[in-house]
Design a protein around this motif. Structure first.
Motif, PDB file in Angstrom:
ATOM      1  N   ARG A  85       0.855  -1.186   0.000  1.00 19.07           N
ATOM      2  CA  ARG A  85       0.000   0.000   0.000  1.00 19.07           C
ATOM      3  C   ARG A  85       0.888   1.231   0.000  1.00 19.07           C
ATOM      4  NH1 ARG A  85      -4.703   1.447   4.351  1.00 19.07           N
ATOM      5  NH2 ARG A  85      -5.233   3.427   3.394  1.00 19.07           N
ATOM      6  N   GLY A  86       0.524   2.190  -0.825  1.00 18.90           N
ATOM      7  CA  GLY A  86       1.299   3.423  -0.905  1.00 18.90           C
ATOM      8  C   GLY A  86       0.432   4.645  -0.697  1.00 18.90           C
ATOM      9  N   LEU A  87       1.044   5.802  -0.901  1.00 17.69           N
ATOM     10  CA  LEU A  87       0.356   7.071  -0.724  1.00 17.69           C
ATOM     11  C   LEU A  87      -0.853   7.184  -1.651  1.00 17.69           C
ATOM     12  CD1 LEU A  87       0.377   9.848   0.698  1.00 17.69           C
ATOM     13  CD2 LEU A  87       1.839  10.667  -1.172  1.00 17.69           C
ATOM     14  N   ARG A  88      -0.723   6.712  -2.888  1.00 16.01           N
ATOM     15  CA  ARG A  88      -1.834   6.789  -3.851  1.00 16.01           C
ATOM     16  C   ARG A  88      -3.071   6.092  -3.290  1.00 16.01           C
ATOM     17  NH1 ARG A  88      -2.193   7.484  -9.394  1.00 16.01           N
ATOM     18  NH2 ARG A  88       0.071   7.538  -9.510  1.00 16.01           N
ATOM     19  N   GLU A  89      -2.904   4.870  -2.835  1.00 13.12           N
ATOM     20  CA  GLU A  89      -4.042   4.122  -2.309  1.00 13.12           C
ATOM     21  C   GLU A  89      -4.589   4.786  -1.041  1.00 13.12           C
ATOM     22  OE1 GLU A  89      -1.546   1.415  -4.765  1.00 13.12           O
ATOM     23  OE2 GLU A  89      -1.072   2.743  -3.090  1.00 13.12           O
ATOM     24  N   TRP A  90      -3.671   5.346  -0.254  1.00 13.57           N
ATOM     25  CA  TRP A  90      -4.091   5.986   0.988  1.00 13.57           C
ATOM     26  C   TRP A  90      -4.951   7.219   0.700  1.00 13.57           C
ATOM     27  CZ3 TRP A  90      -3.812  10.534   3.628  1.00 13.57           C
ATOM     28  CH2 TRP A  90      -4.172  10.473   4.972  1.00 13.57           C
ATOM     29  N   VAL A  91      -4.461   8.133  -0.153  1.00 14.85           N
ATOM     30  CA  VAL A  91      -5.234   9.360  -0.412  1.00 14.85           C
ATOM     31  C   VAL A  91      -6.544   9.053  -1.126  1.00 14.85           C
ATOM     32  CG1 VAL A  91      -3.244  10.919  -0.377  1.00 14.85           C
ATOM     33  CG2 VAL A  91      -4.036  10.021  -2.562  1.00 14.85           C
ATOM     34  N   GLU A  92      -6.535   8.028  -1.971  1.00 15.86           N
ATOM     35  CA  GLU A  92      -7.779   7.674  -2.672  1.00 15.86           C
ATOM     36  C   GLU A  92      -8.824   7.094  -1.724  1.00 15.86           C
ATOM     37  OE1 GLU A  92      -6.386   5.299  -5.959  1.00 15.86           O
ATOM     38  OE2 GLU A  92      -5.875   7.093  -7.129  1.00 15.86           O
ATOM     39  N   ALA A  93      -8.397   6.594  -0.554  1.00 19.10           N
ATOM     40  CA  ALA A  93      -9.315   6.045   0.437  1.00 19.10           C
ATOM     41  C   ALA A  93      -9.821   7.089   1.431  1.00 19.10           C
ATOM     42  CB  ALA A  93      -8.640   4.904   1.199  1.00 19.10           C
ATOM     43  N   VAL A  94      -9.255   8.298   1.387  1.00 16.45           N
ATOM     44  CA  VAL A  94      -9.687   9.353   2.310  1.00 16.45           C
ATOM     45  C   VAL A  94     -11.134   9.722   1.986  1.00 16.45           C
ATOM     46  CG1 VAL A  94      -9.343  11.781   2.936  1.00 16.45           C
ATOM     47  CG2 VAL A  94      -7.376  10.251   2.715  1.00 16.45           C
ATOM     48  N   PRO A  95     -12.006   9.677   3.000  1.00 20.32           N
ATOM     49  CA  PRO A  95     -13.417  10.005   2.741  1.00 20.32           C
ATOM     50  C   PRO A  95     -13.597  11.471   2.334  1.00 20.32           C
ATOM     51  CG  PRO A  95     -13.088   9.283   5.040  1.00 20.32           C
ATOM     52  CD  PRO A  95     -11.751   9.318   4.377  1.00 20.32           C
ATOM     53  N   ARG A  96     -14.556  11.706   1.455  1.00 20.70           N
ATOM     54  CA  ARG A  96     -14.876  13.072   1.039  1.00 20.70           C
ATOM     55  C   ARG A  96     -15.692  13.755   2.133  1.00 20.70           C
ATOM     56  NH1 ARG A  96     -14.443  14.308  -4.572  1.00 20.70           N
ATOM     57  NH2 ARG A  96     -13.590  12.538  -5.685  1.00 20.70           N
ATOM     58  N   SER A  97     -15.411  15.047   2.311  1.00 21.60           N
ATOM     59  CA  SER A  97     -16.126  15.835   3.300  1.00 21.60           C
ATOM     60  C   SER A  97     -16.079  17.290   2.873  1.00 21.60           C
ATOM     61  CB  SER A  97     -15.476  15.676   4.676  1.00 21.60           C
ATOM     62  OG  SER A  97     -16.037  16.581   5.594  1.00 21.60           O
ATOM     63  N   ALA A  98     -17.179  17.993   3.046  1.00 23.35           N
ATOM     64  CA  ALA A  98     -17.221  19.400   2.645  1.00 23.35           C
ATOM     65  C   ALA A  98     -16.300  20.257   3.503  1.00 23.35           C
ATOM     66  CB  ALA A  98     -18.648  19.916   2.726  1.00 23.35           C
ATOM     67  N   ASP A  99     -16.021  19.817   4.725  1.00 24.60           N
ATOM     68  CA  ASP A  99     -15.171  20.600   5.625  1.00 24.60           C
ATOM     69  C   ASP A  99     -14.042  19.730   6.175  1.00 24.60           C
ATOM     70  OD1 ASP A  99     -16.677  18.971   7.232  1.00 24.60           O
ATOM     71  OD2 ASP A  99     -17.184  20.527   8.686  1.00 24.60           O
ATOM     72  N   ALA A 100     -13.321  19.059   5.280  1.00 25.03           N
ATOM     73  CA  ALA A 100     -12.287  18.102   5.688  1.00 25.03           C
ATOM     74  C   ALA A 100     -11.171  18.739   6.500  1.00 25.03           C
ATOM     75  CB  ALA A 100     -11.715  17.392   4.470  1.00 25.03           C
ATOM     76  N   GLY A 101     -10.822  19.976   6.254  1.00 22.62           N
ATOM     77  CA  GLY A 101      -9.771  20.632   7.024  1.00 22.62           C
ATOM     78  C   GLY A 101      -8.602  21.049   6.162  1.00 22.62           C
TER      79      GLY A 101
END
Length: 179
Positions: A85-101
């Motif tokens: 697992r790399g950064l690509r898979e990690w960022v693609e798994a980050v849930p979408r949110s209107a106010d993620a930060g």
């Protein structure tokens, strides 16, 4: 204030940069440093933080992929991570949110190809912006002498300085939602 630094590292260079960034951030910010393979780094399991910092190596003009990681293992002359697992898979798994930060991204790349297009940091930033994160600062690149390293002279100092600049930029943005 809290920050989480999540990194991918094949030869240890990106990890060293991540830890240097964390040292810079630590002046006034509580910092957690996690490898993308660490179960605690699972996007849904991340502790609440005011800032997410994500980084990893640039392979073939962007974030690593299974094929580029396998190629890195094949070409390695020293120790190399055999991660799946790399950064690509990690960022693609980050849930979408209107106010993620707030987010900042970095990469490591080979010095001799500085002028070439493509960057793991810019690719991660693009995916994280789509997930609702706001960039605290433009993506940063840190340079290694060759594919396996070592980091160029002064790069760890520069990474620590970048971490301090993130902490300084975070202070006025302290009212931002937590990630």
């Amino acid at each position: 204030m809290d920050a989480v630094v999540v990194y991918e590292s094949m030869y240890g260079n990106s990890e060293r940069v991540a830890r240097a960034v964390a040292r810079g951030l630590a002046d006034g910010v509580r910092v957690t440093v996690l490898d993308v393979d660490d179960p605690a780094a699972a996007p849904g399991a991340l502790p609440g933080a005011d800032l997410l910092v994500a980084g990893g190596p640039t392979h073939a003009f962007g974030m690593t992929r299974p094929a580029t990681r396998a190629d890195a293992v094949q070409r390695a002359t020293g120790e190399v991570s055999r991660r799946t697992r790399g950064l690509r898979e990690w960022v693609e798994a980050v849930p979408r949110s209107a106010d993620a930060g707030l987010v900042a991204t970095f990469d490591t790349r080979v010095t001799k190809v500085k002028p070439l297009p493509g960057s793991a940091a810019r690719g991660a930033a693009k995916v994280l912006r789509r997930a609702g994160y706001r960039m605290l600062t433009p993506p940063a690149s840190f340079y290694v002498g060759d594919v396996e390293g070592p980091l160029d002279e002064g790069e760890l100092d520069r990474a620590e300085s970048w971490g301090r600049s993130l902490a300084a930029a975070l202070a006025p943005a302290g009212s931002a939602p937590r990630v």
